[in-house]
Structures are given as structure tokens and as C-alpha cells.
Scaffold this motif. Structure first.
Motif, short mmCIF file in Angstrom:
data_model
loop_
_atom_site.label_atom_id
_atom_site.label_comp_id
_atom_site.label_asym_id
_atom_site.label_seq_id
_atom_site.Cartn_x
_atom_site.Cartn_y
_atom_site.Cartn_z
N PRO A 80 1.01 -1.32 0.00
CA PRO A 80 -0.30 0.38 -0.11
C PRO A 80 0.89 1.21 0.27
CG PRO A 80 -0.63 -1.29 1.79
CD PRO A 80 0.78 -2.36 1.49
N ASP A 81 1.84 1.49 0.20
CA ASP A 81 2.86 2.21 -0.44
C ASP A 81 3.74 2.50 -1.34
OD1 ASP A 81 4.15 0.56 1.31
OD2 ASP A 81 4.68 1.74 2.86
N ASP A 82 3.82 1.70 -1.63
CA ASP A 82 4.57 1.40 -3.17
C ASP A 82 4.95 2.93 -4.14
OD1 ASP A 82 5.56 -0.71 -1.89
OD2 ASP A 82 4.88 -1.95 -3.56
N VAL A 83 3.28 2.86 -4.62
CA VAL A 83 3.12 4.03 -5.18
C VAL A 83 4.23 5.01 -4.64
CG1 VAL A 83 1.64 5.30 -6.67
CG2 VAL A 83 1.61 3.09 -6.46
N GLU A 84 3.01 5.86 -3.54
CA GLU A 84 3.57 7.33 -2.32
C GLU A 84 5.20 7.36 -3.06
OE1 GLU A 84 1.17 5.42 -1.84
OE2 GLU A 84 -0.11 6.31 -0.87
N VAL A 85 5.92 6.13 -2.47
CA VAL A 85 7.56 6.15 -2.57
C VAL A 85 7.90 6.26 -3.68
CG1 VAL A 85 9.49 4.71 -1.58
CG2 VAL A 85 7.61 4.95 -0.65
N GLY A 86 7.68 5.86 -4.87
CA GLY A 86 8.20 5.83 -6.05
C GLY A 86 7.69 7.04 -7.33
N ALA A 87 6.26 7.14 -7.25
CA ALA A 87 5.93 7.94 -8.32
C ALA A 87 4.92 8.64 -7.47
CB ALA A 87 5.24 7.46 -9.56
N GLY A 88 4.89 9.22 -6.24
CA GLY A 88 3.61 9.78 -5.24
C GLY A 88 3.79 11.04 -5.62
N GLN A 97 1.54 5.86 8.30
CA GLN A 97 2.57 6.01 9.91
C GLN A 97 3.12 4.95 10.47
OE1 GLN A 97 0.67 8.29 13.05
NE2 GLN A 97 -0.42 9.71 11.95
N THR A 98 2.34 3.53 10.26
CA THR A 98 3.00 2.38 11.16
C THR A 98 4.27 2.02 10.08
OG1 THR A 98 1.51 0.96 9.25
CG2 THR A 98 0.13 1.31 11.30
N GLN A 99 4.50 2.11 9.23
CA GLN A 99 5.54 2.53 8.46
C GLN A 99 6.77 3.19 8.31
OE1 GLN A 99 4.69 -0.61 6.95
NE2 GLN A 99 3.06 -0.80 8.10
N PHE A 100 6.16 4.38 8.64
CA PHE A 100 6.67 5.44 8.06
C PHE A 100 7.31 5.99 9.90
CE2 PHE A 100 6.19 4.19 4.21
CZ PHE A 100 7.81 4.73 3.53
N GLY A 101 6.75 6.01 10.34
CA GLY A 101 6.56 6.37 11.53
C GLY A 101 7.37 5.66 12.86
N ARG A 102 8.11 6.20 14.29
CA ARG A 102 8.50 5.65 15.01
C ARG A 102 7.97 6.28 16.45
NH1 ARG A 102 14.12 3.72 14.45
NH2 ARG A 102 12.62 2.72 16.48
N LEU A 110 12.28 0.43 6.83
CA LEU A 110 11.92 1.63 6.43
C LEU A 110 11.87 2.82 6.60
CD1 LEU A 110 10.09 -0.84 4.93
CD2 LEU A 110 8.32 0.83 4.72
N ASN A 111 12.04 2.55 8.59
CA ASN A 111 11.82 3.82 9.48
C ASN A 111 13.08 4.09 10.43
OD1 ASN A 111 12.01 1.25 11.70
ND2 ASN A 111 9.81 2.01 12.06
N ASP A 112 14.21 3.51 9.98
CA ASP A 112 15.69 3.41 11.09
C ASP A 112 16.72 4.09 10.48
OD1 ASP A 112 16.08 3.02 14.07
OD2 ASP A 112 17.10 0.92 12.98
N GLY A 113 16.87 5.16 10.79
CA GLY A 113 18.25 5.74 10.74
C GLY A 113 18.09 6.24 9.38
N PRO A 114 19.85 7.08 9.37
CA PRO A 114 20.44 7.85 8.48
C PRO A 114 19.62 7.49 6.86
CG PRO A 114 21.68 7.72 9.15
CD PRO A 114 20.91 6.92 9.90
N GLY A 115 19.56 5.66 7.09
CA GLY A 115 20.49 5.15 5.71
C GLY A 115 18.30 4.61 5.35
N SER A 116 17.55 4.87 6.23
CA SER A 116 16.30 4.84 5.96
C SER A 116 15.98 5.26 4.44
CB SER A 116 14.90 5.19 7.01
OG SER A 116 14.83 6.96 6.77
N LEU A 117 14.56 3.85 4.51
CA LEU A 117 14.10 3.94 2.79
C LEU A 117 13.03 5.19 2.72
CD1 LEU A 117 13.01 2.91 0.19
CD2 LEU A 117 10.73 2.22 1.41
N LEU A 118 12.76 6.72 3.93
CA LEU A 118 12.56 7.52 3.28
C LEU A 118 13.43 8.42 3.11
CD1 LEU A 118 10.10 9.08 4.18
CD2 LEU A 118 10.23 10.21 6.44
#
Ligand code: ZN
Length: 233
Positions: free
Chosen positions: A7-15, A170-175, A184-192
Motif C-alpha cells: 500500500p505505500d509503494d506508489v507513494e514512495v516511487g511515484a507519489g 504512519q505504521t510504516q514510516f513513523g517511530r 523503512l523507518n530507522d536511521g539515516p539510511g531509512s527508505l524515507l
């Protein structure tokens, strides 16, 4: 129509592109192949709600989930039929789908499924009660992988919308307290962080703040070369 494995792929790649098309008055549908039920954080119900909220932020006309099992995505006939039926129903001019190489095998499988359903949707004798339809183009967006883009779309004006839509998951990218630290959510190398750096880099290549890179299997046809000259550098 933009298709993602989760459910978050489109937002990440083509949002950014999706937000830009919606803001230009185009009708964009998102098809999530799975509900992402194997993610380390978040329940199916939470993820469904987050996808709905992200869709509102992007301005989608429609969003659905095919509920193919997470890590069970394949181009088996029943899944191809399901996706081909939706392509025939929506009749999109363009399909956005995950790039064919990625660390997550579901993203790779999603790519293959889209390619096969795209082909099937145009076959007259396949599910013959539906009207056949094959979209003109497939553009591939990047999720975790990166490759040389064939073209870059300036998404600077929509970038805040893209980020807000990603963070709606939020459940994916929030901490949150108790949430597992993930890719996805952790550290300077996170997906975000990776996505924002990549979009900033792609933007810099075209003289913009933010850009999203896309690739295609076939050369892009240019009917009006002058339109290319209208893009400011
Ligand atoms: Zn994914």
C-alpha cells in the motif's frame, strides 16, 4: 493507473507524479496488489486506513486492493485475470509500475504481473465478455532500487504532498513506542531518507529541487518535439 505491490509503494516511487497529475485534473487510480500484511509494523486494518488517507492527500479518483497474499504475488492466471479486468474497467492511458529489479521480491513480481496483465487485457478472446483494452504505455518507478532514469519529472511543487502521503503510512514510516526498527523507518539510511535524497538528486539533474525518475522498456515517442523545449532548465 498506478500499481504497487504494497500500500505505500506508489507513494514512495511515484507519489510526486501522481499528485501532479491529480492537481492537473487527471483521474488517477491506485491498485495495491497486496494489503502488506507481512510488514513488521501495522495491522491490515491500520494499513487500509492509512492507504485511504494517503489517497485523499494525493487526490486519487479511486484506490483498491486486490488482496493477493503478501509475498505471494505472482503472474499466475487468476491474478492476471483480476488485474486485467481492472485495467479493462478503468481503461488508463498509462500504467505506472515498480521497476523490474528491486531488493524486495514482491516488487519484482508485481512488475511481471503488471506486464502480463497489460498484455492479457488487450487479448480479444481472453475473458471475452469484457471489452479488450491495452494502455499505451507502462512507466517504471523506483522503490528501493535505483537505475539510470529514462526521464525525470519535476515534482518540486508537489513534493510536500508526496511526503505527507508517505507519512500517512504512519505504521510504516513513523517511530512509535514499541514499533520495530525497520529498513523503512530507522536511521539515516531509512527508505524515507533514501527516497528524499534520491528525489533531490534526480531534481538536481534537471535543475529542479525534486524530481522523480522513471524508465521504460521501449523508446518514448515524441509527437511534438517543441513540447520538450517548453520545460524550463
Ligand atoms: Zn513494497
Amino acid at each position: 493507473m498506478a500499481v504497487g505491490a504494497h500500500p505505500d509503494d506508489v507513494e514512495v516511487g511515484a507519489g510526486g507524479l501522481v499528485a501532479k497529475l491529480c492537481q492537473a485534473g487527471r483521474r488517477v487510480a491506485v491498485v495495491d496488489l497486496s494489503a502488506g500484511e507481512l510488514a513488521s509494523n501495522g495491522t491490515v486494518a491500520e494499513r487500509r486506513q492509512e492507504a485511504g488517507r494517503a489517497g485523499e492527500i494525493l487526490g486519487l479518483a479511486w484506490r483498491c486492493c486486490l488482496e493477493i497474499p503478501d509475498r505471494g504475488i505472482s503472474s499466475d492466471l487468476p491474478y492476471r485475470r483480476r488485474l486485467a479486468a481492472i485495467i479493462r474497467q478503468c481503461r488508463p492511458r498509462l500504467i505506472l509500475c515498480p521497476y523490474w529489479s528491486d531488493r524486495h521480491p514482491d516488487h519484482v513480481s508485481a512488475c511481471r504481473l503488471v506486464q502480463e496483465a497489460w498484455f492479457d487485457a488487450g487479448l480479444k478472446k481472453m475473458a471475452a465478455r469484457q471489452t479488450p483494452f491495452r494502455p499505451n504505455q507502462i512507466w517504471y518507478y523506483f522503490i528501493a532500487a535505483i537505475a539510470e532514469p529514462r526521464f525525470i519529472v519535476d515534482v518540486s511543487e508537489c513534493y510536500q504532498t508526496k511526503k505527507t502521503a508517505i507519512l500517512a503510512h504512519q505504521t510504516q514510516f513513523g517511530r512509535h513506542p514499541g514499533a520495530a526498527a525497520t529498513f523503512l523507518n530507522d536511521g539515516p539510511g531509512s527508505l524515507l531518507a533514501t527516497v528524499e535524497s534520491r528525489d533531490r538528486y534526480f531534481g538536481s539533474l534537471i535543475g529542479s529541487m525534486y524530481g522523480e525518475g522513471f524508465t521504460t522498456l521501449e523508446p518514448l515517442a515524441v509527437g511534438n518535439p517543441l513540447a520538450l523545449l517548453e520545460v524550463p532548465r
